[in-house]
Design a protein around this motif. Structure first.
Motif, PDB file in Angstrom:
ATOM      1  N   ILE A  22       0.834  -1.207   0.000  1.00  0.00           N
ATOM      2  CA  ILE A  22       0.000   0.000   0.000  1.00  0.00           C
ATOM      3  C   ILE A  22       0.867   1.255   0.000  1.00  0.00           C
ATOM      4  CG2 ILE A  22      -1.636   1.359   1.382  1.00  0.00           C
ATOM      5  CD1 ILE A  22      -2.888  -1.322   2.260  1.00  0.00           C
ATOM      6  N   VAL A  23       1.903   1.266   0.830  1.00  0.00           N
ATOM      7  CA  VAL A  23       2.789   2.435   0.887  1.00  0.00           C
ATOM      8  C   VAL A  23       3.478   2.640  -0.455  1.00  0.00           C
ATOM      9  CG1 VAL A  23       4.878   3.374   1.948  1.00  0.00           C
ATOM     10  CG2 VAL A  23       3.101   2.346   3.381  1.00  0.00           C
ATOM     11  N   TRP A  24       4.016   1.578  -1.037  1.00  0.00           N
ATOM     12  CA  TRP A  24       4.725   1.698  -2.311  1.00  0.00           C
ATOM     13  C   TRP A  24       3.777   2.156  -3.423  1.00  0.00           C
ATOM     14  CZ3 TRP A  24       9.387   2.585  -3.566  1.00  0.00           C
ATOM     15  CH2 TRP A  24       9.794   2.443  -4.889  1.00  0.00           C
ATOM     16  N   THR A  25       2.588   1.586  -3.478  1.00  0.00           N
ATOM     17  CA  THR A  25       1.605   1.967  -4.498  1.00  0.00           C
ATOM     18  C   THR A  25       1.203   3.430  -4.338  1.00  0.00           C
ATOM     19  OG1 THR A  25       0.778  -0.296  -4.617  1.00  0.00           O
ATOM     20  CG2 THR A  25      -0.683   1.421  -5.452  1.00  0.00           C
ATOM     21  N   THR A  26       0.995   3.861  -3.116  1.00  0.00           N
ATOM     22  CA  THR A  26       0.622   5.252  -2.847  1.00  0.00           C
ATOM     23  C   THR A  26       1.744   6.203  -3.259  1.00  0.00           C
ATOM     24  OG1 THR A  26      -0.791   4.556  -1.024  1.00  0.00           O
ATOM     25  CG2 THR A  26      -0.114   6.867  -1.049  1.00  0.00           C
ATOM     26  N   LEU A  27       2.987   5.859  -2.918  1.00  0.00           N
ATOM     27  CA  LEU A  27       4.121   6.701  -3.309  1.00  0.00           C
ATOM     28  C   LEU A  27       4.272   6.765  -4.831  1.00  0.00           C
ATOM     29  CD1 LEU A  27       6.757   5.694  -0.626  1.00  0.00           C
ATOM     30  CD2 LEU A  27       5.580   7.887  -0.841  1.00  0.00           C
ATOM     31  N   ALA A  28       4.060   5.648  -5.509  1.00  0.00           N
ATOM     32  CA  ALA A  28       4.133   5.639  -6.979  1.00  0.00           C
ATOM     33  C   ALA A  28       3.051   6.534  -7.577  1.00  0.00           C
ATOM     34  CB  ALA A  28       4.006   4.209  -7.507  1.00  0.00           C
ATOM     35  N   GLN A  29       1.847   6.482  -7.015  1.00  0.00           N
ATOM     36  CA  GLN A  29       0.769   7.346  -7.497  1.00  0.00           C
ATOM     37  C   GLN A  29       1.100   8.819  -7.266  1.00  0.00           C
ATOM     38  OE1 GLN A  29      -2.520   5.706  -5.296  1.00  0.00           O
ATOM     39  NE2 GLN A  29      -2.978   4.165  -6.867  1.00  0.00           N
TER      40      GLN A  29
END
Length: 170
Positions: A22-29
């Motif tokens: 979730i953290v990685w996906t949010t940072l990528a977004q």
């Protein structure tokens, strides 16, 4: 993306963890949105970007297994290292810890969290311990590396020698 998780030291302090996906996906977004906004505002094209860096609040900890997969991800507010800090203080004097690391107390340190994590019933064997910003760098590059100023927050760094402390790593 933070959630309370069970801890062996629940009676002493609550535990918090984050889901790395979730953290990685949010940072990528967020990065994609920032790039899109920069492109619209100034005509920036991604090929013109020379480098990327990361930063984080200090005291976040990520443990990786031998495959480089996250097995523990604790934000700076995860207090489960309390029991590990007590164990660390039984092995190394407060004076030596301060002289070696430049810090006191060690309750939220990566070293304390690692010791506490290894005592939990569900612990898998950690192979690497990273600060949060070093984990971000690892996810960006695939390379394990440590940035010196945040490495000092782990309690593994001997600040005078600028290398990992053999006494603390024992």
């Amino acid at each position: 993306s933070f959630k309370a998780t069970p801890s062996e030291y629940e009676h002493l302090t609550p535990g918090y963890a984050f889901d790395p996906h979730i953290v990685w996906t949010t940072l990528a977004q967020c990065a994609r949105t920032a790039l899109d906004q920069a492109r619209e505002a100034s005509g920036l094209v991604p090929e013109e970007i020379a480098g990327v860096t990361s930063t984080s609040l200090r005291l976040g900890t990520v443990l990786l297994d031998h495959r480089g997969r996250e097995i523990y991800c604790g934000p700076n507010m995860d207090g489960r290292g309390f029991g590990g800090a007590l164990e660390l203080l039984e092995k190394i004097s407060r004076e030596e810890l301060v002289r070696t690391t430049g810090h006191w107390p060690p309750f939220l340190s990566t070293a304390a969290r690692l010791l506490a994590y290894q005592k939990t019933a569900t612990a898998r064997k950690p192979c690497h311990a990273l600060s949060l910003n070093d984990w971000l760098g690892y996810r960006l590059s695939g390379t394990l590396a440590s940035e010196p100023s945040n490495s000092g927050e782990t309690y593994f760094l001997d600040i005078a020698e600028r290398c990992w402390s053999k006494a603390i790593l024992k």
